[in-house]
Enzyme design. Structure first.
Site: not given
Ligand code: COA
Length: 257
Positions: A66, A115, A135
């Protein structure tokens, strides 16, 4: 219908819905959730569509969750409403669709992304996919059905571990634990999805819809799945598909549903 965050294409009975926010790793914001609802509804009502495939655009993510930026300031009521509305319009909606839905997990499937994949009728993954429900690392729990569907698929102990540790598992681990049905190369993922879909396409859409109802009944509170099976089994006998399927068998030809 024109969409901002998703792509939809139809070919030979298969509608492919692609979540298309690759710069945000296809994170599910409110608009994307609504668009997905509309696209699934449209595909389900389209008589040409017999199978729906769901995937993410880009090489990195199915859906990374999300959209955290949208709910970071929510209060208790807003949080509960986010979960309730999302479950109603998308996650439960997909699970109870009459048309089979296959998730093709092409990279990160995290939080709401996993999910979403779990709400689909079944899942396949590319070998670079990573799946998890992180989460609790954000101070919240899965809110789009994850605490319910993950234990249904992988068992209670594995689900507890995945949710408590907030860790990601590999596609191979997901395969071993029943979270996905098949693992293939990233390049081969949609081809494999289409091969599986083509096997589904040979069969009666009405019988498949009945099977989805009966299988889902096993997981509904207060519902006797055996009774639902009896009712759906009986219902099939009144359909043209049953006439065609049984007649084709007796005439030693392929059924044309
Ligand atoms: N919500 C909002 N934005 C998200 C996102 C999410 N769940 N997951 C990734 N993004 C965005 C990042 O903020 C980033 O945006 P930006 O370039 O404007 O800063 C972009 O997507 C790329 O993500 P980034 O984190 O730079 O990539 P990465 O390869 O370093 O890491 C992940 C990948 C998936 C490990 C990391 O993005 C992450 O942990 N995301 C959140 C996962 C999460 O907690 N999901 C559950 C949500 S309830």
């Amino acid at each position: 219908m024109a969409y901002t965050n998703i792509l939809v294409s139809e070919n030979d009975g298969i509608t492919t819905i692609t979540i298309n926010r690759p710069k945000k790793l296809n994170a599910l914001n409110r608009e994307t959730i609504q668009e997905l609802h509309d696209a699934f509804e449209e595909a389900d009502e389209d008589v040409e569509t017999r199978v729906i495939l769901l995937t993410g655009s880009g090489e990195k993510a199915f859906v990374a969750g999300a959209d955290i930026s949208e709910f970071a300031n929510f209060d208790v009521a807003e949080g509960a409403n986010l979960s309730k509305k999302g479950q109603e319009i998308l996650f439960d909606f997909i699970e109870n669709l009459s048309t089979p839905v296959i998730a093709a997990i092409n990279g990160f499937a995290l939080g709401g992304g996993l999910e979403l994949a779990m709400a689909c009728h079944f899942r396949i993954a590319s070998d670079n996919a990573k799946m998890g429900l992180p989460e609790v690392s954000l101070g919240v729990i899965p809110g789009y059905g994850g605490t319910q569907r993950l234990p249904q698929l992988v068992g209670k102990g594995k689900a507890m571990e995945m949710i408590m540790t907030a860790s990601m598992i590999t596609a191979e681990d997901a395969l071993q634990n029943g979270l996905v049905n098949h693992v293939t190369t990233p390049e081969g993922l949609l081809t494999l999805a289409e091969i599986i879909a083509s096997k589904i396409l040979r069969n009666s859409p009405l019988a498949i819809a009945s099977a989805i109802k009966a299988i889902n009944a096993n997981f509904e509170d207060g519902v006797n799945g055996y009774q639902v099976e009896i009712a759906q089994f009986g219902y099939c006998f009144g359909t043209d598909d049953f006439d065609e399927g049984t007649t084709a068998f007796l005439e030693k030809r392929k059924a044309n549903f």
